[in-house]
Design a protein around this motif. Structure first.
Motif, short mmCIF file in Angstrom:
data_model
loop_
_atom_site.label_atom_id
_atom_site.label_comp_id
_atom_site.label_asym_id
_atom_site.label_seq_id
_atom_site.Cartn_x
_atom_site.Cartn_y
_atom_site.Cartn_z
N LEU A 1 0.69 -1.33 0.09
CA LEU A 1 -0.20 -0.07 -0.12
C LEU A 1 0.67 1.33 0.05
O LEU A 1 0.73 2.20 -0.75
CB LEU A 1 -1.20 0.09 1.18
CG LEU A 1 -1.72 1.04 1.27
CD1 LEU A 1 -2.62 1.36 0.14
CD2 LEU A 1 -2.76 1.18 2.85
N HIS B 1 2.07 2.32 -3.41
CA HIS B 1 0.79 3.03 -4.06
C HIS B 1 1.10 4.58 -3.85
O HIS B 1 0.80 5.23 -4.98
CB HIS B 1 -0.39 2.40 -3.69
CG HIS B 1 -1.64 3.08 -4.24
ND1 HIS B 1 -1.86 3.13 -5.94
CD2 HIS B 1 -2.44 4.12 -3.58
CE1 HIS B 1 -2.92 3.81 -5.87
NE2 HIS B 1 -3.28 4.58 -4.81
N LEU C 1 -8.48 1.67 -3.90
CA LEU C 1 -7.46 1.01 -3.20
C LEU C 1 -7.73 -0.51 -3.31
O LEU C 1 -7.41 -1.28 -2.38
CB LEU C 1 -7.28 1.40 -1.93
CG LEU C 1 -6.79 2.84 -1.98
CD1 LEU C 1 -6.27 3.27 -0.32
CD2 LEU C 1 -5.30 3.01 -2.69
#
Length: 370
Positions: A202, A205, A363
């Protein structure tokens, strides 16, 4: 003076970290880059201990006072009799070196050019007192600081990650190297020993710039995007986490000290097994300034002070405060990259309101929603 490192054992370092440390000569200036979780702060502490063995005063510097406290605690078990190392803020070192009336610019920060001239005027005086400087999270300091340090220190070793620049006065790795001089050595520290693969994915990202990071081997649960109906709902969730994991450190990262103070008040009334802690950079001393970052429990910290810290669980409590920002903004992405990578095991991105903040959309696969 030999440039071979002293016979200090480092059982807490990985082979890659030990190799990086052993490859750094004790003389000259050096810049070591590394991603979150690579062990920069730990290696900075070991580097400072190595340099202290030369007999010179040695300072481990950070811009953040909260990080200074963490570095102080990291140094404590590494201490070697006769080779003391002090963790200090850059602000504290400047005032000690140049006095409480050290010249400043209109923005309140130090006048680096004037300080450099003062340091140049005293070159060669009391050379034995000229310190080694080791700087952690060095990307948060301006090039002017490094031009000063180049002549005011016996050596400068900087640990930095330019993908974590959160201050307005910051430097890229190239700017740091140029300011310290052409002979400055460069080294890279690989690996991620903090985050799970899911948390690190994450974070990638949101990362801005740089090459793709090496993913950790350790796996865990997916980060959670959680909607809270209000502050009471958020507090109840934090209390439940603390009860389920009494040995864990839970970092609650906020975007407003007012929010932090409100959460602190509510958590104090909740009767947690461990007293919650709140850090405020505005406090001069006392319980909101001096924290124990080694004990379990809840720690509330503003996002500007979170860098360099790590927690078993991280709750980014108020992501809705970024709802009106451009989700592609480099500043926003860098802020979330830093906050996300504070989590060792579990990450919650909390929000309140009627609509999911734009930067948390899309996401799927990186996080679950609740």
């Amino acid at each position: 003076m030999t440039t071979t490192n002293g016979p200090v054992l480092h059982p807490d370092l990985t082979p890659a970290q030990r190799d990086c440390l052993d490859a750094l000569p004790l003389e000259g200036n050096h810049v070591v880059s590394g991603r979150p979780g690579s062990g920069k702060s730990l290696l900075a502490a070991h580097r400072a201990v190595h340099l202290a063995l030369t007999g010179r005063p040695t300072l481990l510097l950070s811009r953040s006072n909260l990080l200074r406290q963490l570095l102080r605690d990291t140094l404590h078990p590494l201490a070697i009799p006769g080779a003391p190392v002090e963790a200090a803020t850059v602000h504290g070192w400047i005032q000690r070196r140049f006095g409480g009336d050290a010249p400043r610019t209109e923005d309140g920060w130090f006048d680096w050019t004037a300080l450099t001239h003062q340091a140049a005027a005293t070159l060669g005086h009391d050379d034995a007192a000229t310190p080694h400087l080791v700087v952690d999270e060095g990307q948060d300091l301006p090039p002017g600081f490094y031009r000063l340090a180049r002549i005011a220190a016996a050596s400068v070793t900087v640990f930095a990650d330019e993908c974590q620049r959160l201050t307005e006065t910051n430097s890229t790795l190239t700017e740091i190297t140029d300011a310290l001089g052409r002979s400055t050595g460069r080294a890279d520290l690989a690996g991620n020993h903090r985050n799970t693969r899911e948390v690190a994915s994450l974070a990638e990202h949101f990362r801005t710039g740089g090459r793709l990071a090496q993913m950790p081997f350790r796996s865990g649960s997916l980060p959670l995007i959680r909607h809270y109906s209000g502050t009471k709902d958020l507090v109840d969730d934090i209390v439940a986490m603390a009860a389920r994991q009494p040995r864990h450190r839970i970092g609650v990262i906020v975007n407003s000290l007012r929010t932090g103070a409100d959460l602190m008040s509510r958590l104090e009334r909740a009767g947690l097994a461990q007293e919650p802690q709140l850090y405020s950079s505005a406090a001069a001393s006392g319980r909101y300034r001096d924290l124990d970052l080694t004990r379990p429990g809840v720690v509330i910290v503003h996002r500007a002070s979170a860098k360099g810290l790590d927690f078993d669980t991280v709750v980014i409590a108020d992501t809705e405060t970024d709802a009106d920002k451009d989700p592609t903004s480099a500043d926003l992405r860098m802020a979330y990259y830093v906050m996300i990578t504070r989590a060792r095991e579990r990450l919650i991105l909390g929000w309140q309101g009627s609509r999911l903040p734009r930067h948390l959309e899309g996401l799927h696969g990186w996080a679950t929603r609740k």
